[in-house]
Scaffold this motif. Structure first.
Motif, short mmCIF file in Angstrom:
data_model
loop_
_atom_site.label_atom_id
_atom_site.label_comp_id
_atom_site.label_asym_id
_atom_site.label_seq_id
_atom_site.Cartn_x
_atom_site.Cartn_y
_atom_site.Cartn_z
N ALA A 6 -26.35 0.03 -43.75
CA ALA A 6 -25.70 -0.90 -44.68
C ALA A 6 -24.54 -0.18 -45.36
O ALA A 6 -24.69 0.93 -45.84
N ALA A 7 -23.39 -0.81 -45.37
CA ALA A 7 -22.22 -0.27 -46.05
C ALA A 7 -21.66 -1.35 -46.96
O ALA A 7 -21.99 -2.53 -46.81
N THR A 8 -20.86 -0.93 -47.87
CA THR A 8 -20.24 -1.92 -48.75
C THR A 8 -18.74 -1.88 -48.55
O THR A 8 -18.16 -0.84 -48.21
N VAL A 9 -18.14 -2.99 -48.78
CA VAL A 9 -16.70 -3.09 -48.71
C VAL A 9 -16.22 -3.84 -49.95
O VAL A 9 -16.88 -4.76 -50.42
N ASP A 10 -15.10 -3.39 -50.50
CA ASP A 10 -14.53 -4.04 -51.68
C ASP A 10 -13.50 -5.06 -51.24
O ASP A 10 -12.67 -4.78 -50.37
N THR A 11 -13.56 -6.22 -51.83
CA THR A 11 -12.54 -7.22 -51.55
C THR A 11 -11.82 -7.54 -52.85
O THR A 11 -12.44 -7.65 -53.90
N LEU A 12 -10.54 -7.65 -52.77
CA LEU A 12 -9.73 -7.99 -53.94
C LEU A 12 -9.42 -9.46 -53.90
O LEU A 12 -8.96 -9.99 -52.90
N GLU A 13 -9.65 -10.12 -55.02
CA GLU A 13 -9.37 -11.54 -55.11
C GLU A 13 -8.43 -11.77 -56.28
O GLU A 13 -8.47 -11.06 -57.27
N PRO A 14 -7.60 -12.77 -56.17
CA PRO A 14 -6.72 -13.06 -57.30
C PRO A 14 -7.55 -13.55 -58.49
O PRO A 14 -8.65 -14.04 -58.31
N PRO A 15 -7.01 -13.40 -59.69
CA PRO A 15 -7.76 -13.85 -60.87
C PRO A 15 -7.98 -15.35 -60.84
O PRO A 15 -7.19 -16.09 -60.27
N ALA A 16 -9.06 -15.77 -61.46
CA ALA A 16 -9.40 -17.19 -61.48
C ALA A 16 -8.43 -17.99 -62.34
O ALA A 16 -8.19 -19.16 -62.09
N LYS A 17 -7.85 -17.36 -63.36
CA LYS A 17 -6.92 -18.06 -64.25
C LYS A 17 -5.58 -17.33 -64.25
O LYS A 17 -5.50 -16.13 -64.01
N LYS A 18 -4.55 -18.06 -64.59
CA LYS A 18 -3.21 -17.47 -64.69
C LYS A 18 -3.15 -16.56 -65.92
O LYS A 18 -3.73 -16.87 -66.94
N VAL A 19 -2.44 -15.44 -65.81
CA VAL A 19 -2.37 -14.48 -66.91
C VAL A 19 -0.96 -14.35 -67.48
O VAL A 19 -0.67 -13.41 -68.21
N GLY A 20 -0.10 -15.29 -67.16
CA GLY A 20 1.28 -15.24 -67.65
C GLY A 20 1.37 -15.22 -69.16
O GLY A 20 2.17 -14.49 -69.74
N PHE A 21 0.52 -16.01 -69.83
CA PHE A 21 0.54 -16.05 -71.29
C PHE A 21 0.18 -14.69 -71.88
O PHE A 21 0.75 -14.26 -72.87
N VAL A 22 -0.77 -14.01 -71.26
CA VAL A 22 -1.19 -12.70 -71.76
C VAL A 22 -0.05 -11.70 -71.62
O VAL A 22 0.21 -10.90 -72.52
N LYS A 23 0.67 -11.76 -70.50
CA LYS A 23 1.83 -10.88 -70.33
C LYS A 23 2.90 -11.16 -71.38
O LYS A 23 3.45 -10.24 -71.99
N VAL A 24 3.16 -12.44 -71.60
CA VAL A 24 4.17 -12.84 -72.60
C VAL A 24 3.73 -12.37 -73.99
O VAL A 24 4.54 -11.84 -74.76
N ALA A 25 2.45 -12.54 -74.31
CA ALA A 25 1.94 -12.09 -75.62
C ALA A 25 2.10 -10.58 -75.75
O ALA A 25 2.45 -10.07 -76.83
N GLY A 26 1.86 -9.85 -74.68
CA GLY A 26 2.03 -8.39 -74.71
C GLY A 26 3.48 -8.00 -74.96
O GLY A 26 3.77 -7.14 -75.79
N VAL A 27 4.40 -8.65 -74.26
CA VAL A 27 5.83 -8.35 -74.43
C VAL A 27 6.28 -8.71 -75.84
O VAL A 27 7.01 -7.95 -76.49
N VAL A 155 -10.20 -9.09 -59.39
CA VAL A 155 -11.64 -9.14 -59.40
C VAL A 155 -12.12 -8.41 -58.17
O VAL A 155 -11.70 -8.71 -57.05
N VAL A 156 -12.94 -7.43 -58.36
CA VAL A 156 -13.46 -6.67 -57.23
C VAL A 156 -14.86 -7.19 -56.94
O VAL A 156 -15.71 -7.25 -57.81
N ARG A 157 -15.07 -7.58 -55.69
CA ARG A 157 -16.39 -8.03 -55.26
C ARG A 157 -16.91 -7.06 -54.21
O ARG A 157 -16.20 -6.73 -53.27
N ARG A 158 -18.10 -6.62 -54.40
CA ARG A 158 -18.74 -5.74 -53.42
C ARG A 158 -19.54 -6.60 -52.46
O ARG A 158 -20.35 -7.41 -52.88
N SER A 159 -19.30 -6.40 -51.23
CA SER A 159 -20.03 -7.14 -50.22
C SER A 159 -20.75 -6.14 -49.32
O SER A 159 -20.18 -5.11 -48.93
N ALA A 160 -21.95 -6.47 -48.99
CA ALA A 160 -22.71 -5.61 -48.06
C ALA A 160 -22.28 -5.96 -46.64
O ALA A 160 -22.20 -7.13 -46.27
N VAL A 161 -21.99 -4.96 -45.88
CA VAL A 161 -21.58 -5.16 -44.50
C VAL A 161 -22.56 -4.37 -43.63
O VAL A 161 -22.85 -3.20 -43.88
N THR A 162 -23.04 -5.00 -42.64
CA THR A 162 -23.96 -4.30 -41.72
C THR A 162 -23.23 -4.04 -40.44
O THR A 162 -22.43 -4.84 -39.96
#
Length: 163
Positions: A6-27, A155-162
């Motif tokens: 059994a091995a694991t593999v990481d999959t990258l997924e886009p965020p569930a919500k838009k983060v534009g407002f957070v970037k603007v708030a940071g700037v 979002v990092v999801r660990r998936s078991a790969v056989t």
């Protein structure tokens, strides 16, 4: 161990919500912080130069800063304190309100009170300028943290790969 490991593999997924407002708030936090620091420095410099232009020298009998020109919050505070000391000495320990209305020393006490109020106003101005600079610094830190967090929202999801 089995042949199938059994091995694991990481999959990258886009965020569930838009983060534009957070970037603007940071700037905006960073820009607002810079503006607060600039305004704080300008006010501090302006008040200091106006005090210095008055050529008020702390007398030798003051608690500290003897002989220095009043140009900052500490020298202004010490000067206000020594003015009070001299005024009370001149009035025999009585305040403006305690003196008779016809007492000629009352004018001296009134002038001393006005001078002290002006010096304390400058002390408060220095405090507000320092507060603005401190809040500006914190705003930059928080804005940079928000912006950085918004730049890498994966979002990092660990998936078991056989095999």
């Amino acid at each position: 161990m089995s042949e199938e490991s059994a091995a694991t593999v990481d999959t990258l997924e886009p965020p569930a919500k838009k983060v534009g407002f957070v970037k603007v708030a940071g700037v905006l936090g960073i820009l607002g912080g810079i503006a607060l620091i600039v305004v704080g420095v300008v006010v501090w410099t302006m008040v200091s130069s106006q005090l210095r232009a008055e050529n008020i020298v702390v007398p030798d009998d003051a608690a500290a800063f003897q002989g220095q020109v009043v140009a900052g919050p500490l020298t202004a505070f010490v000067q206000a304190d020594i003015i009070q000391h001299h005024a009370l000495e001149a009035s025999g320990g009585k305040t403006y309100a305690e003196l008779d209305r016809e007492d000629p020393v009352r004018a001296t006490m009134m002038n001393a009170s006005f001078l002290r109020a002006s010096l304390f106003t400058s002390v408060v101005s220095f405090g507000v300028a320092a507060f603005a600079m401190g809040i500006g610094f914190l705003s930059i830190i928080f804005g940079a943290a928000l912006y950085r967090l918004a730049r890498v929202p994966v979002v990092v999801r660990r998936s078991a790969v056989t095999s």
